[in-house]
Design an enzyme around this catalytic site. Sequence first.
Site: not given
Ligand code: CMP
Length: 136
Positions: A104, A59, A128, A87, A114, A11, A93
């Site tokens: 992470r 979000f 994807e 993963r 992240n 990212k 996350t």
């Molecule tokens: P990703 O695996 O790219 O898939 C969805 C993304 O949403 C996740 O990683 C985070 O970067 C983002 N995300 C998930 N939960 C939250 C949250 N509570 N606040 C902000 N961003 C979030």
Amino acid sequence: MSIERTLSIVKPDGVQKNIIGKIFTRFEDNGLKIVGTKMLTLSKEQAQKFYEVHKERPFYDDLVEYMTSGPVVVSVLEGEGAVLKNRQLMGATDPKEAEKGTIRADFADSKARNCVHGSDSLENAKIEVKFFFPNL
Ligand code: CMP
């Protein structure tokens, strides 16, 4: 387990921190082969489409804005059980909850920033991968 393909995204914060190579090394050292990769900056439309499943989340708009804020590196990883392995290498996350030694836990600042994305299932991995690499 069988040989799978999954989508990885470094990212904007990962690219900004100059850790693309460090992240790739983790994939390569753990049996994942990079079979496709490119750097690009997502358009708002692309980011909205890619994260469509999160459309109703509070979000969503911030996520789209952040994902379009700078270049990202999208890659296809291939290997034994690649979806789950990626993963595991990424960690949870929220970096505060991510297991020690995961990408992470080691590099990410917050749930929103992240460092990496990885497909969450084989089914989504196929969607994807096709989204960014229609010919793979
Ligand atoms: P990703 O695996 O790219 O898939 C969805 C993304 O949403 C996740 O990683 C985070 O970067 C983002 N995300 C998930 N939960 C939250 C949250 N509570 N606040 C902000 N961003 C979030």
